[in-house]
Design a protein around this motif. Structure first.
Motif, short mmCIF file in Angstrom:
data_model
loop_
_atom_site.label_atom_id
_atom_site.label_comp_id
_atom_site.label_asym_id
_atom_site.label_seq_id
_atom_site.Cartn_x
_atom_site.Cartn_y
_atom_site.Cartn_z
N ALA A 42 9.62 -2.42 -0.88
CA ALA A 42 8.89 -2.20 0.12
C ALA A 42 7.78 -2.97 0.64
O ALA A 42 6.96 -2.39 -0.71
N ARG A 43 7.53 -4.03 0.61
CA ARG A 43 6.46 -5.05 1.13
C ARG A 43 5.39 -5.05 2.12
O ARG A 43 4.38 -4.15 1.77
N THR A 44 6.35 -3.40 2.66
CA THR A 44 5.01 -3.04 4.05
C THR A 44 5.57 -1.55 4.15
O THR A 44 7.14 -1.67 4.20
N ALA A 45 5.02 -0.26 4.52
CA ALA A 45 5.27 1.06 4.24
C ALA A 45 4.76 1.35 5.32
O ALA A 45 3.60 0.90 5.54
N LEU A 46 5.38 2.34 6.37
CA LEU A 46 4.71 3.07 7.54
C LEU A 46 3.15 4.13 6.64
O LEU A 46 4.48 4.52 5.57
N TRP A 47 2.89 4.25 6.99
CA TRP A 47 1.61 5.19 6.12
C TRP A 47 1.17 6.55 6.62
O TRP A 47 1.52 7.71 6.54
N THR A 48 0.66 6.37 7.67
CA THR A 48 0.91 7.73 9.03
C THR A 48 1.00 7.39 10.33
O THR A 48 1.19 6.17 11.18
N VAL A 49 1.11 8.70 11.23
CA VAL A 49 1.40 8.42 12.16
C VAL A 49 0.53 8.63 12.83
O VAL A 49 0.61 8.86 14.32
N LYS A 50 -0.23 9.27 12.80
CA LYS A 50 -1.34 10.17 13.71
C LYS A 50 -2.61 9.53 12.71
O LYS A 50 -2.99 10.08 11.86
N PRO A 51 -3.82 9.75 13.39
CA PRO A 51 -3.54 9.08 15.06
C PRO A 51 -3.10 8.45 15.47
O PRO A 51 -2.13 8.53 17.21
N LYS A 52 -2.50 7.22 14.86
CA LYS A 52 -1.98 6.40 15.23
C LYS A 52 -0.91 5.84 13.85
O LYS A 52 -1.27 6.13 13.34
N LYS A 53 0.11 5.34 14.57
CA LYS A 53 0.84 3.98 13.10
C LYS A 53 -0.39 3.33 12.37
O LYS A 53 -0.82 2.71 12.75
N LEU A 54 0.07 3.49 11.02
CA LEU A 54 -1.09 2.69 10.06
C LEU A 54 0.15 2.15 9.30
O LEU A 54 0.97 3.26 8.64
N ILE A 55 0.56 1.01 8.73
CA ILE A 55 1.53 0.32 8.25
C ILE A 55 0.59 -0.29 6.82
O ILE A 55 -0.40 -1.00 7.12
N THR A 56 1.07 0.33 5.60
CA THR A 56 0.28 0.27 4.26
C THR A 56 1.25 -1.61 4.08
O THR A 56 1.81 -1.62 3.88
N LEU A 57 0.37 -2.47 3.65
CA LEU A 57 0.61 -3.30 2.32
C LEU A 57 0.60 -3.18 0.88
O LEU A 57 -0.72 -2.75 0.42
N TRP A 58 1.81 -3.39 0.51
CA TRP A 58 1.94 -2.98 -0.86
C TRP A 58 2.25 -4.67 -1.65
O TRP A 58 1.90 -4.82 -2.67
N GLY A 59 2.78 -5.41 -0.80
CA GLY A 59 2.90 -6.72 -1.78
C GLY A 59 4.43 -6.79 -2.11
O GLY A 59 4.99 -6.31 -2.49
N GLY A 60 4.77 -7.63 -3.03
CA GLY A 60 5.65 -7.84 -3.82
C GLY A 60 6.76 -8.66 -3.05
O GLY A 60 7.30 -8.63 -2.17
N HIS A 61 7.74 -9.77 -3.46
CA HIS A 61 8.92 -10.11 -3.22
C HIS A 61 10.40 -9.52 -3.42
O HIS A 61 10.12 -9.43 -5.36
N LEU A 62 11.61 -9.57 -3.16
CA LEU A 62 12.27 -8.68 -3.59
C LEU A 62 12.44 -9.35 -5.59
O LEU A 62 12.65 -8.43 -5.64
N ALA A 63 13.01 -10.91 -5.36
CA ALA A 63 13.33 -10.87 -6.50
C ALA A 63 12.47 -11.21 -7.41
O ALA A 63 12.90 -10.37 -8.78
N PRO A 64 11.63 -11.44 -7.33
CA PRO A 64 10.14 -10.94 -8.79
C PRO A 64 10.38 -10.55 -8.61
O PRO A 64 9.91 -9.31 -9.53
N HIS A 65 9.79 -9.45 -7.97
CA HIS A 65 9.73 -7.52 -8.29
C HIS A 65 10.50 -6.91 -8.88
O HIS A 65 10.47 -5.95 -9.65
N ALA A 66 11.79 -6.43 -8.15
CA ALA A 66 12.98 -6.46 -9.03
C ALA A 66 13.01 -6.76 -10.02
O ALA A 66 13.30 -6.00 -11.75
N ALA A 67 12.49 -8.51 -10.96
CA ALA A 67 12.45 -8.85 -12.90
C ALA A 67 11.79 -7.42 -13.30
O ALA A 67 11.53 -7.82 -14.41
N ALA A 68 10.17 -7.32 -12.06
CA ALA A 68 8.61 -7.40 -12.87
C ALA A 68 9.47 -5.39 -13.29
O ALA A 68 9.31 -4.70 -14.20
N GLN A 69 10.51 -4.79 -12.00
CA GLN A 69 10.56 -3.33 -12.97
C GLN A 69 11.67 -3.27 -13.32
O GLN A 69 11.22 -1.96 -14.41
N GLU A 70 12.29 -4.17 -13.94
CA GLU A 70 13.26 -4.09 -14.82
C GLU A 70 12.32 -4.78 -15.75
O GLU A 70 12.98 -3.42 -16.64
#
Length: 480
Positions: A436-464
């Motif tokens: 997830a390059r970005t993901a929901l962090w919290t909804v209260k008191p308002k929605k906040l999206i956290t930045l995680w980074g990473g592109h699908l293919a190179p991130h997958a290669a890094a994980q493996e």
């Protein structure tokens, strides 16, 4: 009896002489079947049908027209009921087969020869809730992934029917993706104020072991520990923040070094654990917690693994370690102590300005380097630091540099190993997990999206790659 047999033989020969061509037809029945224009129904197979999440599976389609366009789809529902899907375009070979271990995807969720592409490229289906991140809660049940084989190069449906990947598949198959092998034991730990879950491999032991620490998402995250136990390591997934069974406000860290020390000793004292063969692993803020353990002179773990995390602490009032509040939306980017960290934060700010997420405030949970937080010169064990070079949440490269320099100054440079992965983000997890390059962090008191980074293919290669390197690192330091 002999006379009757002779009569039947004569009748058969007479019949053959009356009906010309019957004999020829009789001898050619087998070859007629193979010359038929009909072929078996298309088949989609996945093997093994049940496997650990870090194991590759072989996906093949057979009995298809030669040199034809097909689409292979994967879809599954998360434990919250959200639909995730991936798809890829292939062209069958001259023998009418497609094999994901061999063939190249020409479009879709990924391109190239990616045997596990349908797993690591899973993303929320169109129309899904914003900010989803796939995280396993019940490790005693698998993810069930439904595979489909479709005619032509097509795009999946919008998922409104809950089935994904369109209608009318040529063939279907199902695979189960597990974090726990049969025989692994899961034990809730609520002892002496310690909150965690212990996973023990099958067998009597004693086993090498790890303390497993996650980040400021809080709570009790079990799936990496379950997978470690499936690979032969006892693993204690330890909660230290944001859990109802830890006293104090949920949005603060209310524990200190004594809590970590008690958890480490609790793991050592288990009869199933080899007390002299214990390591520590941390992701994100769990790196700081892991290094707190590793730099205590009385603990001396055998090794420590750090994944994209800080050597400093949140900057708050009082004692930051004991009372580390979450970064507020009014001040999401306060930086201190090093110019290098400031530069990284400027890069993160530029990313927040271009992300197409309307009406939702973005935050970066940036970690701060405080040279007084850790006495890195006290490290006596090997340390493996894993860096995602597209980490938008933590200045991981800078933190790795600080550790390396501190150990070099202390004459301990040989203890430090760095793995650095271009294109990988903050959340480097077990292999074939969707990023997830970005993901929901919290909804209260308002929605906040956290930045995680990473592109699908190179991130997958890094994980493996990093997972295999981590298991090897643990084998060398905890078994050898």
């Amino acid at each position: 009896m002999l006379k009757a047999h002779s009569c039947m033989t004569a009748i058969w020969r007479h019949t053959m002489s009356i009906i010309p061509g019957v004999t020829a037809m009789h001898h050619s029945l087998g070859s007629l079947r193979w010359r038929s224009r009909y072929r078996p129904a298309p088949l989609l197979s996945a093997s093994p049908a049940r496997a650990l999440i870090d194991e590759q599976i072989s996906i093949q389609g057979r009995f298809l027209p030669p040199h034809s366009a097909v689409t292979v789809c994967a879809h599954m529902h998360s434990e919250d009921g959200d639909l995730w899907e991936a798809f890829s375009h292939y062209n069958t070979n001259e023998d009418g087969t497609v094999n994901l271990n061999r063939d190249y995807s020409v479009g879709g969720s990924y391109v190239g020869c990616e045997p596990m592409g349908l797993m690591w490229s899973l993303q929320p289906a169109p129309g899904a809730r914003e900010g989803l991140r796939l995280r396993k809660k019940n490790v005693e049940a698998p993810y069930v992934v439904n595979l489909s084989l479709l005619e032509g190069h097509v795009t999946p449906s919008d998922g409104s029917t809950g089935e994904g990947c369109g209608a009318g598949p040529l063939a279907v198959s199902t695979v189960e993706r597990w974090y726990m092998t049969p025989g692994v034991r899961r034990i809730d730990i609520r002892q002496n104020g310690i909150v965690g879950t212990l996973f023990l491999p099958s067998g009597p032991g004693p086993f090498p072991a790890v303390v497993d620490l996650w980040g400021m998402g809080g709570g009790l995250v079990e799936y990496r520990s379950a997978l470690f136990a499936s690979r032969g390591f006892a693993s204690l997934s330890l909660a230290y923040f944001g859990h109802k069974d830890i006293p104090g406000p949920l949005n603060t860290i209310n524990v200190g070094v004594d809590y970590l020390r008690s958890a480490y000793h609790l793991l050592q004292d288990r009869p199933e654990v080899c007390e002299e063969r214990v390591g520590v692993i941390g992701l994100s803020f769990g790196v700081f917690m892991s290094l707190q353990i590793a730099t205590q002179p009385d603990l001396k773990p055998k090794c420590v693994i750090c994944i994209n995390g800080p050597i400093g602490e949140y900057w708050g009032s009082g004692s930051p370690f004991k009372r580390a509040t979450l970064v507020s939306e009014k001040c999401p980017c306060r930086i201190t102590f090093t110019q290098r960290t400031v530069k990284v934060m400027r890069k993160i700010k530029s990313h927040t300005n271009i992300l197409p997420i309307p009406n939702i405030q973005l935050q970066s949970l940036q970690f701060y380097i405080n040279h007084m937080s850790l006495q890195l010169e006290n490290l006596t064990c090997p340390i493996l630091y894993i860096v995602g070079e597209d980490d938008l949440s933590c200045a991981s490269k800078e933190n790795a540099n600080e550790i390396e320099e501190a150990l070099r100054s202390a004459g301990k440079a040989q203890l430090f190993t760095r793995l650095s992965y271009p294109g990988a983000g903050h959340l480097i997890e077990p292999p074939y997990s969707p990023n997830a390059r970005t993901a929901l962090w919290t909804v209260k008191p308002k929605k906040l999206i956290t930045l995680w980074g990473g592109h699908l293919a190179p991130h997958a290669a890094a994980q493996e790659n990093s997972w295999n390197k981590m298991l090897h690192f643990l084998d060398c330091n905890l078994r050898g």
